[in-house]
Enzyme design. Structure first.
Site, PDB file in Angstrom:
ATOM      1  NE  ARG A  25      -3.788   0.794  -6.781  1.00 53.27           N
ATOM      2  CZ  ARG A  25      -2.958  -0.159  -6.350  1.00 53.27           C
ATOM      3  NH1 ARG A  25      -2.440  -1.009  -7.161  1.00 53.27           N
ATOM      4  NH2 ARG A  25      -2.639  -0.209  -5.069  1.00 53.27           N
ATOM      5  NE  ARG A  29       0.336  -4.290 -11.279  1.00 53.43           N
ATOM      6  CZ  ARG A  29       0.372  -4.922 -10.117  1.00 53.43           C
ATOM      7  NH1 ARG A  29       1.279  -5.847  -9.907  1.00 53.43           N
ATOM      8  NH2 ARG A  29      -0.500  -4.638  -9.173  1.00 53.43           N
ATOM      9  NE  ARG A  38       7.164   0.383 -14.108  1.00 54.36           N
ATOM     10  CZ  ARG A  38       6.966  -0.521 -13.180  1.00 54.36           C
ATOM     11  NH1 ARG A  38       5.800  -0.680 -12.638  1.00 54.36           N
ATOM     12  NH2 ARG A  38       7.960  -1.267 -12.759  1.00 54.36           N
ATOM     13  CG  ASP A  74       1.912   3.653  -4.507  1.00 53.56           C
ATOM     14  OD1 ASP A  74       1.257   2.832  -5.154  1.00 53.56           O
ATOM     15  OD2 ASP A  74       2.184   3.491  -3.298  1.00 53.56           O
ATOM     16  CE1 TYR A 152       1.580  -1.509   1.842  1.00 56.49           C
ATOM     17  CE2 TYR A 152      -0.131   0.124   2.232  1.00 56.49           C
ATOM     18  CZ  TYR A 152       0.315  -1.019   1.587  1.00 56.49           C
ATOM     19  OH  TYR A 152      -0.497  -1.657   0.701  1.00 56.49           O
TER      20      TYR A 152
HETATM   21  O1  1CP Z   1      -5.025   4.625 -11.636  1.00 56.38           O
HETATM   22  C1  1CP Z   1      -3.937   4.422 -11.042  1.00 56.38           C
HETATM   23  O2  1CP Z   1      -3.231   3.454 -11.257  1.00 56.38           O
HETATM   24  C2  1CP Z   1      -3.545   5.490 -10.100  1.00 56.38           C
HETATM   25  C3  1CP Z   1      -2.293   5.323  -9.412  1.00 56.38           C
HETATM   26  C4  1CP Z   1      -2.219   4.518  -8.125  1.00 56.38           C
HETATM   27  C5  1CP Z   1      -2.969   4.658  -6.955  1.00 56.38           C
HETATM   28  C6  1CP Z   1      -4.194   5.519  -6.714  1.00 56.38           C
HETATM   29  C7  1CP Z   1      -1.217   3.549  -7.874  1.00 56.38           C
HETATM   30  C8  1CP Z   1      -0.236   3.101  -8.873  1.00 56.38           C
HETATM   31  N1  1CP Z   1      -1.306   3.176  -6.556  1.00 56.38           N
HETATM   32  C9  1CP Z   1      -2.375   3.819  -5.977  1.00 56.38           C
HETATM   33  C10 1CP Z   1      -2.842   3.760  -4.580  1.00 56.38           C
HETATM   34  C11 1CP Z   1      -2.342   2.710  -3.679  1.00 56.38           C
HETATM   35  N2  1CP Z   1      -1.099   2.143  -3.611  1.00 56.38           N
HETATM   36  C12 1CP Z   1      -3.100   2.164  -2.617  1.00 56.38           C
HETATM   37  C13 1CP Z   1      -4.504   2.576  -2.276  1.00 56.38           C
HETATM   38  C14 1CP Z   1      -5.453   2.041  -3.273  1.00 56.38           C
HETATM   39  C15 1CP Z   1      -5.890   0.627  -3.031  1.00 56.38           C
HETATM   40  O3  1CP Z   1      -6.256   0.326  -1.911  1.00 56.38           O
HETATM   41  O4  1CP Z   1      -5.884  -0.114  -4.000  1.00 56.38           O
HETATM   42  C16 1CP Z   1      -2.308   1.222  -1.959  1.00 56.38           C
HETATM   43  C17 1CP Z   1      -2.728   0.379  -0.772  1.00 56.38           C
HETATM   44  C18 1CP Z   1      -1.052   1.223  -2.586  1.00 56.38           C
HETATM   45  C19 1CP Z   1       0.147   0.435  -2.210  1.00 56.38           C
HETATM   46  C20 1CP Z   1       0.688  -0.295  -3.382  1.00 56.38           C
HETATM   47  N3  1CP Z   1       1.494   0.250  -4.341  1.00 56.38           N
HETATM   48  C21 1CP Z   1       0.426  -1.626  -3.747  1.00 56.38           C
HETATM   49  C22 1CP Z   1      -0.456  -2.577  -2.969  1.00 56.38           C
HETATM   50  C23 1CP Z   1       0.376  -3.507  -2.160  1.00 56.38           C
HETATM   51  C24 1CP Z   1      -0.443  -4.213  -1.100  1.00 56.38           C
HETATM   52  O5  1CP Z   1      -0.155  -3.993   0.083  1.00 56.38           O
HETATM   53  O6  1CP Z   1      -1.371  -4.960  -1.452  1.00 56.38           O
HETATM   54  C25 1CP Z   1       1.110  -1.881  -4.955  1.00 56.38           C
HETATM   55  C26 1CP Z   1       1.158  -3.155  -5.745  1.00 56.38           C
HETATM   56  C27 1CP Z   1       1.765  -0.678  -5.326  1.00 56.38           C
HETATM   57  C28 1CP Z   1       2.557  -0.410  -6.545  1.00 56.38           C
HETATM   58  C29 1CP Z   1       1.762   0.270  -7.591  1.00 56.38           C
HETATM   59  N4  1CP Z   1       1.136   1.466  -7.430  1.00 56.38           N
HETATM   60  C30 1CP Z   1       0.507   1.852  -8.601  1.00 56.38           C
HETATM   61  C31 1CP Z   1       0.770   0.819  -9.563  1.00 56.38           C
HETATM   62  C32 1CP Z   1       0.313   0.844 -10.988  1.00 56.38           C
HETATM   63  C33 1CP Z   1       1.535  -0.157  -8.918  1.00 56.38           C
HETATM   64  C34 1CP Z   1       2.083  -1.418  -9.537  1.00 56.38           C
HETATM   65  C35 1CP Z   1       3.476  -1.152  -9.979  1.00 56.38           C
HETATM   66  C36 1CP Z   1       3.795  -1.979 -11.149  1.00 56.38           C
HETATM   67  O7  1CP Z   1       4.204  -3.144 -10.940  1.00 56.38           O
HETATM   68  O8  1CP Z   1       3.677  -1.485 -12.278  1.00 56.38           O
END
Ligand code: 1CP
Length: 342
Positions: A25, A29, A38, A74, A152
């Site tokens: 990640r 954020r 964003r 994502d 999910y």
């Molecule tokens: O470096 C990066 O940020 C790469 C982009 C990336 C990746 C690899 C994002 C952006 N999401 C992911 C993978 C992801 N998404 C996973 C697997 C990784 C992990 O286990 O951490 C999972 C489970 C998700 C699902 C997801 N999408 C969540 C988690 C929710 C939960 O169930 O706990 C969230 C918060 C998101 C939204 C999201 N995806 C990415 C970002 C930067 C965000 C936040 C959006 C925002 O508010 O800006």
């Protein structure tokens, strides 16, 4: 060595000059420039606009001496193309408004090709590839693993117990099999397209599979993860990542992957012994919330456990937290790159 050479050598378990590092990640954020962007565009628009996704992907590389970029996307958008109504709810997280709760809903799911449904991300990969060429950094693509995506799709969002998912798996094993086969096919096609577009390496995120017992992993998940991993392993290096799976890392590793990514709940040298492959990890992301005087010994401990071994990619054990001070990230990356090797 260039970052790309170092990263790919570590994936193969070969000699490196210093330990490669990237951060799960890393384009998120905790970066003020990400939050600023964003505040102007929604998550959906960021995902669907290749120029925005490219800009976000490059953000952490401007600040830190990382060895790899991970494409901004994502794990969940491929579910949209299958017919699920995915929404990123601001300051809450992802939500699926029509979660799968019947065998009929499983049979209604489509399996469209990734070049039709994930074109914006594939185009962003091509753009980032060009940007990374002069910097000589590796580019990672990724997808969610069948279990984590199924969870999910069935729960509709985050869950503590995975009760709907497990109940479906136990009650409707034939529909579970059809769902996991559909997901596997979509994931294989998507990862192949990402490699074709220019990803050097891909990571399969099975973030939540640690909710299962060893017996259930082998019975309900392993065949499908194996199906995905064996289909792409000869195309590019693959990192197989999960959390909370220390009790069955050996069987999980048997499903495939050149590199096994682990969290902080297992000592990384023990993980390496269990899988006998290159490993990635495994600093607790919360250690970055403390001062450097406490963060440093935690990073050192990881390096000492695995230091001198080839086949280690330094990373956090899970995604970096939004509250993380930038300065700690910079110091961590420099510490790993200056750690004496051999
Ligand atoms: O470096 C990066 O940020 C790469 C982009 C990336 C990746 C690899 C994002 C952006 N999401 C992911 C993978 C992801 N998404 C996973 C697997 C990784 C992990 O286990 O951490 C999972 C489970 C998700 C699902 C997801 N999408 C969540 C988690 C929710 C939960 O169930 O706990 C969230 C918060 C998101 C939204 C999201 N995806 C990415 C970002 C930067 C965000 C936040 C959006 C925002 O508010 O800006």
């Amino acid at each position: 060595m260039t970052g790309r050479e170092r990263f790919l050598a570590a994936c193969r378990g070969e000699t490196v000059d210093v330990t490669p590092i990237w951060i799960m990640r890393q384009a998120g954020r905790y970066l003020p420039e990400y939050r600023t962007l964003r505040s102007r565009i929604s998550m959906e628009d960021a995902l669907n606009t290749p120029e925005a996704a490219t800009e976000i992907t490059l953000m952490p590389l401007e600040r830190f001496d990382l060895d790899a970029a991970i494409i901004f996307s994502d794990i969940l958008p491929p579910l949209t193309g299958m017919g699920l109504d995915l929404e990123f709810v601001p300051s809450h997280g992802p939500r699926i408004n029509n979660p799968l709760r019947s065998t009929k809903a499983v049979d209604m799911l489509g399996v469209p090709p990734a070049d039709e449904t994930m074109g914006a991300t594939l185009e962003a990969i091509r753009q980032v590839r060009c940007e990374l060429e002069p910097r000589n950094l590796a580019l990672l693509g990724f997808a969610g693993a069948p279990f984590t995506l199924a969870s999910y799709a069935i729960e509709g969002g985050s869950t503590r117990t995975f009760a709907h998912t497990k109940a479906f798996m136990y009650t409707e094993p034939a529909a579970w099999d059809r769902l996991m086969i559909k997901l596997s096919g979509v994931i294989i096609d998507y990862l192949n397209e990402q490699i074709h577009a220019g990803a050097d390496c891909v990571q399969l995120f099975d973030s939540w599979v640690g909710a299962l017992s060893r017996y259930d992993y082998d019975r309900y998940v392993k065949p499908y993860s194996h199906r995905v991993l064996s289909a792409i392993e000869d195309k590019a290096p693959v990192i197989h990542f999960s959390t909370n799976t220390g009790a069955y890392l050996d069987t999980l590793s048997g499903a495939g992957g050149h590199v096994i990514g682990v969290d902080w709940r297992i000592p990384i040298d023990k993980a390496r012994q269990l899988v006998n492959k290159p490993v990635m990890g495994n600093l607790d992301p919360c250690t970055l919330l403390g001062p450097w005087r406490e963060l440093m010994p935690h990073a050192k401990e990881v390096m000492q456990r695995i230091g001198g071994h080839f086949g280690h990619i330094f990373n956090l054990g899970h995604g970096i937290l939004p509250e993380t001070p930038i300065e700690n990230v910079r110091q961590l990356v420099n510490y790993v790159h200056n750690y004496p090797h051999g």
